[in-house]
Design a protein around this motif. Structure first.
Motif, PDB file in Angstrom:
ATOM      1  N   PHE A   1      29.266   4.696 -39.489  1.00 11.15           N
ATOM      2  CA  PHE A   1      30.039   5.356 -40.539  1.00 11.15           C
ATOM      3  C   PHE A   1      30.868   6.505 -39.960  1.00 11.15           C
ATOM      4  CE2 PHE A   1      30.655   8.557 -43.800  1.00 11.15           C
ATOM      5  CZ  PHE A   1      31.189   7.809 -44.836  1.00 11.15           C
ATOM      6  N   ASP A   2      30.259   7.279 -39.096  1.00  7.55           N
ATOM      7  CA  ASP A   2      30.988   8.404 -38.490  1.00  7.55           C
ATOM      8  C   ASP A   2      32.101   7.909 -37.570  1.00  7.55           C
ATOM      9  OD1 ASP A   2      31.139  11.366 -37.968  1.00  7.55           O
ATOM     10  OD2 ASP A   2      30.819  10.611 -35.926  1.00  7.55           O
ATOM     11  N   LYS A   3      31.817   6.793 -36.899  1.00 10.31           N
ATOM     12  CA  LYS A   3      32.835   6.234 -35.999  1.00 10.31           C
ATOM     13  C   LYS A   3      34.052   5.756 -36.780  1.00 10.31           C
ATOM     14  CE  LYS A   3      33.613   2.310 -32.884  1.00 10.31           C
ATOM     15  NZ  LYS A   3      32.982   1.125 -32.249  1.00 10.31           N
ATOM     16  N   PHE A   4      33.811   5.063 -37.884  1.00 11.40           N
ATOM     17  CA  PHE A   4      34.912   4.483 -38.639  1.00 11.40           C
ATOM     18  C   PHE A   4      35.593   5.497 -39.558  1.00 11.40           C
ATOM     19  CE2 PHE A   4      32.356   0.353 -38.329  1.00 11.40           C
ATOM     20  CZ  PHE A   4      32.941   0.028 -37.113  1.00 11.40           C
ATOM     21  N   PHE A   5      34.778   6.265 -40.313  1.00  8.73           N
ATOM     22  CA  PHE A   5      35.352   7.099 -41.363  1.00  8.73           C
ATOM     23  C   PHE A   5      35.389   8.584 -41.012  1.00  8.73           C
ATOM     24  CE2 PHE A   5      33.495   3.339 -43.380  1.00  8.73           C
ATOM     25  CZ  PHE A   5      34.604   2.822 -44.016  1.00  8.73           C
ATOM     26  N   GLY A   6      34.440   9.014 -40.176  1.00  7.04           N
ATOM     27  CA  GLY A   6      34.459  10.420 -39.792  1.00  7.04           C
ATOM     28  C   GLY A   6      35.707  10.774 -39.009  1.00  7.04           C
ATOM     29  N   SER A   7      36.174   9.837 -38.244  1.00  8.08           N
ATOM     30  CA  SER A   7      37.378  10.108 -37.440  1.00  8.08           C
ATOM     31  C   SER A   7      38.622  10.245 -38.284  1.00  8.08           C
ATOM     32  CB  SER A   7      37.573   8.992 -36.409  1.00  8.08           C
ATOM     33  OG  SER A   7      37.782   7.750 -37.069  1.00  8.08           O
ATOM     34  N   LEU A   8      38.569   9.737 -39.527  1.00 16.02           N
ATOM     35  CA  LEU A   8      39.744   9.867 -40.384  1.00 16.02           C
ATOM     36  C   LEU A   8      40.039  11.333 -40.667  1.00 16.02           C
ATOM     37  CD1 LEU A   8      39.183   6.988 -43.002  1.00 16.02           C
ATOM     38  CD2 LEU A   8      40.704   6.993 -41.021  1.00 16.02           C
ATOM     39  N   LYS A   9      38.954  12.094 -40.997  1.00 20.72           N
ATOM     40  CA  LYS A   9      39.162  13.512 -41.257  1.00 20.72           C
ATOM     41  C   LYS A   9      39.528  14.259 -39.994  1.00 20.72           C
ATOM     42  CE  LYS A   9      36.257  14.114 -45.371  1.00 20.72           C
ATOM     43  NZ  LYS A   9      35.105  14.857 -45.958  1.00 20.72           N
ATOM     44  N   ARG A  10      38.831  13.900 -38.915  1.00 17.46           N
ATOM     45  CA  ARG A  10      39.093  14.619 -37.662  1.00 17.46           C
ATOM     46  C   ARG A  10      40.533  14.398 -37.171  1.00 17.46           C
ATOM     47  NH1 ARG A  10      33.724  12.802 -36.716  1.00 17.46           N
ATOM     48  NH2 ARG A  10      34.480  10.991 -35.543  1.00 17.46           N
ATOM     49  N   ASP A  11      41.035  13.182 -37.353  1.00 14.47           N
ATOM     50  CA  ASP A  11      42.392  12.848 -36.880  1.00 14.47           C
ATOM     51  C   ASP A  11      43.445  12.997 -37.975  1.00 14.47           C
ATOM     52  OD1 ASP A  11      41.204  12.241 -34.493  1.00 14.47           O
ATOM     53  OD2 ASP A  11      41.130  10.069 -34.874  1.00 14.47           O
ATOM     54  N   ASN A  12      42.977  13.420 -39.169  1.00 11.94           N
ATOM     55  CA  ASN A  12      43.892  13.582 -40.306  1.00 11.94           C
ATOM     56  C   ASN A  12      44.664  12.293 -40.578  1.00 11.94           C
ATOM     57  OD1 ASN A  12      45.036  14.999 -42.424  1.00 11.94           O
ATOM     58  ND2 ASN A  12      46.738  15.789 -41.174  1.00 11.94           N
ATOM     59  N   ARG A  13      43.894  11.205 -40.676  1.00 13.00           N
ATOM     60  CA  ARG A  13      44.475   9.887 -40.916  1.00 13.00           C
ATOM     61  C   ARG A  13      44.017   9.364 -42.268  1.00 13.00           C
ATOM     62  NH1 ARG A  13      45.464   7.038 -36.091  1.00 13.00           N
ATOM     63  NH2 ARG A  13      45.990   5.254 -37.420  1.00 13.00           N
ATOM     64  N   ILE A  14      44.787   8.429 -42.836  1.00 13.87           N
ATOM     65  CA  ILE A  14      44.431   7.806 -44.111  1.00 13.87           C
ATOM     66  C   ILE A  14      43.635   6.531 -43.877  1.00 13.87           C
ATOM     67  CG2 ILE A  14      45.353   6.794 -46.234  1.00 13.87           C
ATOM     68  CD1 ILE A  14      47.730   8.626 -45.982  1.00 13.87           C
ATOM     69  N   TYR A  15      43.998   5.810 -42.807  1.00 14.20           N
ATOM     70  CA  TYR A  15      43.250   4.588 -42.483  1.00 14.20           C
ATOM     71  C   TYR A  15      43.365   4.320 -40.989  1.00 14.20           C
ATOM     72  CZ  TYR A  15      47.528   1.887 -41.978  1.00 14.20           C
ATOM     73  OH  TYR A  15      48.742   1.415 -41.543  1.00 14.20           O
ATOM     74  N   LYS A  16      42.426   3.478 -40.505  1.00  9.43           N
ATOM     75  CA  LYS A  16      42.439   3.047 -39.106  1.00  9.43           C
ATOM     76  C   LYS A  16      42.008   1.581 -39.037  1.00  9.43           C
ATOM     77  CE  LYS A  16      41.705   7.225 -36.334  1.00  9.43           C
ATOM     78  NZ  LYS A  16      40.825   7.870 -35.324  1.00  9.43           N
ATOM     79  N   ILE A  17      42.457   0.919 -37.965  1.00  9.18           N
ATOM     80  CA  ILE A  17      42.097  -0.477 -37.720  1.00  9.18           C
ATOM     81  C   ILE A  17      41.315  -0.528 -36.409  1.00  9.18           C
ATOM     82  CG2 ILE A  17      42.962  -2.793 -37.275  1.00  9.18           C
ATOM     83  CD1 ILE A  17      43.388  -2.041 -40.077  1.00  9.18           C
ATOM     84  N   TYR A  18      40.189  -1.259 -36.419  1.00  7.21           N
ATOM     85  CA  TYR A  18      39.362  -1.400 -35.231  1.00  7.21           C
ATOM     86  C   TYR A  18      39.111  -2.886 -34.978  1.00  7.21           C
ATOM     87  CZ  TYR A  18      38.201   3.495 -36.264  1.00  7.21           C
ATOM     88  OH  TYR A  18      38.264   4.843 -36.535  1.00  7.21           O
ATOM     89  N   THR A  19      39.012  -3.226 -33.709  1.00  8.45           N
ATOM     90  CA  THR A  19      38.531  -4.549 -33.314  1.00  8.45           C
ATOM     91  C   THR A  19      37.187  -4.333 -32.636  1.00  8.45           C
ATOM     92  OG1 THR A  19      40.778  -5.376 -32.993  1.00  8.45           O
ATOM     93  CG2 THR A  19      39.004  -6.624 -31.975  1.00  8.45           C
ATOM     94  N   VAL A  20      36.112  -4.863 -33.265  1.00  6.54           N
ATOM     95  CA  VAL A  20      34.734  -4.542 -32.854  1.00  6.54           C
ATOM     96  C   VAL A  20      34.000  -5.817 -32.481  1.00  6.54           C
ATOM     97  CG1 VAL A  20      32.564  -3.467 -33.550  1.00  6.54           C
ATOM     98  CG2 VAL A  20      34.743  -2.581 -34.428  1.00  6.54           C
ATOM     99  N   ARG A  21      33.215  -5.718 -31.436  1.00  4.59           N
ATOM    100  CA  ARG A  21      32.319  -6.811 -31.046  1.00  4.59           C
ATOM    101  C   ARG A  21      30.868  -6.342 -31.216  1.00  4.59           C
ATOM    102  NH1 ARG A  21      34.117 -11.236 -28.419  1.00  4.59           N
ATOM    103  NH2 ARG A  21      36.325 -11.277 -27.803  1.00  4.59           N
ATOM    104  N   TYR A  22      30.131  -7.038 -32.052  1.00  5.77           N
ATOM    105  CA  TYR A  22      28.723  -6.721 -32.281  1.00  5.77           C
ATOM    106  C   TYR A  22      27.857  -7.602 -31.393  1.00  5.77           C
ATOM    107  CZ  TYR A  22      30.380  -4.252 -36.435  1.00  5.77           C
ATOM    108  OH  TYR A  22      31.021  -3.385 -37.290  1.00  5.77           O
ATOM    109  N   GLU A  23      26.724  -7.003 -30.950  1.00 12.23           N
ATOM    110  CA  GLU A  23      25.849  -7.726 -30.023  1.00 12.23           C
ATOM    111  C   GLU A  23      25.231  -8.960 -30.665  1.00 12.23           C
ATOM    112  OE1 GLU A  23      22.969  -5.040 -28.551  1.00 12.23           O
ATOM    113  OE2 GLU A  23      24.411  -3.796 -27.426  1.00 12.23           O
ATOM    114  N   ASN A  24      24.933  -8.870 -31.936  1.00 14.41           N
ATOM    115  CA  ASN A  24      24.261  -9.988 -32.596  1.00 14.41           C
ATOM    116  C   ASN A  24      25.244 -11.011 -33.181  1.00 14.41           C
ATOM    117  OD1 ASN A  24      25.188  -8.105 -34.393  1.00 14.41           O
ATOM    118  ND2 ASN A  24      23.615  -8.547 -35.945  1.00 14.41           N
ATOM    119  N   LEU A  25      26.566 -10.749 -33.006  1.00 17.98           N
ATOM    120  CA  LEU A  25      27.562 -11.685 -33.512  1.00 17.98           C
ATOM    121  C   LEU A  25      28.387 -12.246 -32.346  1.00 17.98           C
ATOM    122  CD1 LEU A  25      28.880  -9.753 -36.663  1.00 17.98           C
ATOM    123  CD2 LEU A  25      27.239 -11.650 -36.599  1.00 17.98           C
ATOM    124  N   LYS A  26      28.679 -13.517 -32.448  1.00 16.98           N
ATOM    125  CA  LYS A  26      29.416 -14.183 -31.373  1.00 16.98           C
ATOM    126  C   LYS A  26      30.891 -13.805 -31.389  1.00 16.98           C
ATOM    127  CE  LYS A  26      30.590 -18.796 -29.648  1.00 16.98           C
ATOM    128  NZ  LYS A  26      30.435 -20.259 -29.864  1.00 16.98           N
TER     129      LYS A  26
END
Length: 478
Positions: free
Chosen positions: A118-143
């Motif tokens: 949650f902090d990685k995705f949404f906390g950075s919005l306040k810190r960077d003064n952004r409205i939204y961000k896009i991430y490409t994420v790879r999870y260990e349990n997902l192929k």
């Protein structure tokens, strides 16, 4: 040489022919298109798919954020999740799920997102003064990797709410494999069709050029009646018109060369025959008789002068047509040039009976090649003398202003018939009613005048009435 060898040589492909080159270019173009398709489908498809997916998720996220205050917001969330195949959630500032909720989530503790995420995705919005961000994420349990949209929805009742969208990047390997198999078949069919179609297109495009080449060969063999046929394209028509024009000009040149040889041969043979005859007469008859001998010698001298005039005109013609002499412009007074030329006539006793009336007015200076303009003046006066056997009075008018200077040579001679006026500027044209030898001129003087004046871009012409005389003129620009 056997018939088989001859046949092989006959069907050998000419790699420099336009047919082969056009065919090669068409096939190469088709191959280039197929290679581009292959590269796009097999190499760039995955990255292109990921880019399009990110664009789609971003578009959905921004639309939902814009409609956060609407009454049917939850319905729209559900519709987007179902129709787009997306995982869409609304979280509060603690990471707890607000939407969607399961049946008993209101009575038990609501699911929460791991705080680090949650902090990685949404906390950075306040810190960077952004409205939204896009991430490409790879999870260990997902192929497969996921595209995450993290956006700020707004503040309701003193609490911040966030939008979370998750879209799995499904593998496109199976799709690529199917496309690859289809491309193999399509590529084979396309190449075969390209080979066949390009051959016929190339043959069609090159046909009028081959036809023109064959026509040009006939022209080279001396058949000047050939006609370059037009093709099916504007460029071919333009080329055909140009070649037909060149052929007509070549025909004129050939005819002119024949006339030149015939005229020069005639004009050389006649005075040489006269010179030889009178020389024999001096030797055999008039040798002791001084009066008769001098008369015969005058005839020889006159014919020698005619030969000299012909040779000089031929030399002048050669220089002018081959442009061996460059136009060297200088400013000079046209009236001074006139008097210089007239002095050449006055020292010749054959012209002593002629009277030259000179009228000069205004600014008579011009900028031109002085020696060539002197030659123009000489030829115009000489022409007036040749065709004024009875009335030996010649009027010369020079008048000028700040822009132009006019020169007029006016005689009272035999004049020119209306149908002959256009032809007098041609080589070896002389006014005569039959094919007998003309007594005056070489037929080159006016052609040399025309050529020199055209080199200077000066206007020229003649006003004449048959039996009343002629006014030859040129107009020099300053």
């Amino acid at each position: 040489m056997t018939q088989e060898v001859k046949e092989i040589r006959r069907i050998r492909i000419d790699k420099n022919s336009i047919l082969f080159k056009l065919w090669k270019y068409f096939v190469s173009f088709a191959a280039l298109i197929l290679i581009s398709i292959w590269l796009f489908q097999t190499v760039f498809l995955s990255s292109f798919y990921e880019t399009m997916k990110i664009h789609e998720v971003t578009k959905v996220g921004n639309q939902l954020r814009a409609e956060y205050e609407s009454e049917d917001f939850e319905t729209k969330l559900s519709n987007y999740a179902n129709t787009k195949g997306l995982e869409i959630k609304v979280l509060d500032e603690t990471g707890a799920w607000v939407f969607p909720l399961r049946l008993f989530d209101e009575f038990i503790e609501r699911p929460r997102m791991i705080w680090e995420n949650f902090d990685k995705f949404f906390g950075s919005l306040k810190r960077d003064n952004r409205i939204y961000k896009i991430y490409t994420v790879r999870y260990e349990n997902l192929k497969d990797p996921s595209i995450i949209y993290a956006g700020y929805l707004g503040n309701t009742n003193g609490e911040d709410y966030y939008l979370y969208i998750n879209s799995v990047l499904k593998p496109v390997d199976a799709t690529v494999d199917v496309i690859r198999r289809m491309l193999i078949i399509i590529s084979f069919i396309s190449l075969v069709m390209a080979l066949i179609i390009s051959y016929f297109v190339s043959k069609r495009l090159s046909r009028p050029l081959v036809r023109m080449s064959n026509t040009a060969k006939e022209l080279a063999k001396g058949d000047y009646k050939v006609e370059f046929r037009k093709g099916e394209y504007t460029e071919i028509d333009d080329l055909s018109n140009t070649l037909n024009y060149a052929k007509d000009e070549l025909t004129k040149t050939i005819e002119m060369r024949k006339d030149l040889v015939a005229n020069v041969s005639h004009d050389l043979k006649t005075p040489l025959t006269v010179i030889k005859s009178y020389g024999e007469m001096i030797r055999d008859i008039s040798g002791p008789n001084e009066e008769l001998r001098n008369k015969h010698l005058e005839t020889i001298i006159s014919e020698a002068d005619n030969l000299t005039a012909l040779v000089n005109d031929l030399l002048d013609l050669s220089k002018v047509e081959s442009n061996l002499e460059e136009i060297k412009k200088e400013e000079f007074n046209l009236e001074d040039s006139l008097y210089y030329v007239l002095d050449r006539f006055k020292i010749n006793k054959n012209y002593s009976e002629y009277k030259f009336n000179i009228k000069s007015k205004g600014n008579t200076k011009i900028k031109a090649d002085k020696s060539k303009i002197n030659q123009v003046i000489y030829n115009l006066i000489n022409n007036a003398i040749n065709y004024s056997p009875d009335n030996k009075e010649i009027e010369i008018v020079i008048k000028g202003d700040s822009k132009f200077t006019e020169f007029h040579c006016i005689d009272n001679g035999i004049g020119i018939k209306e149908e002959d006026i256009n032809g007098i500027w041609d080589r070896f044209y002389r006014v005569r009613d039959n094919h007998a030898r003309p007594e005056i001129g070489t037929g080159l003087g006016l052609y040399i005048v025309k050529t020199i004046l055209e080199l200077h871009d000066f206007e020229y012409g003649v006003h004449s009435k048959f039996g009343e005389g002629s006014d030859f003129y040129f107009i020099a620009t300053k």
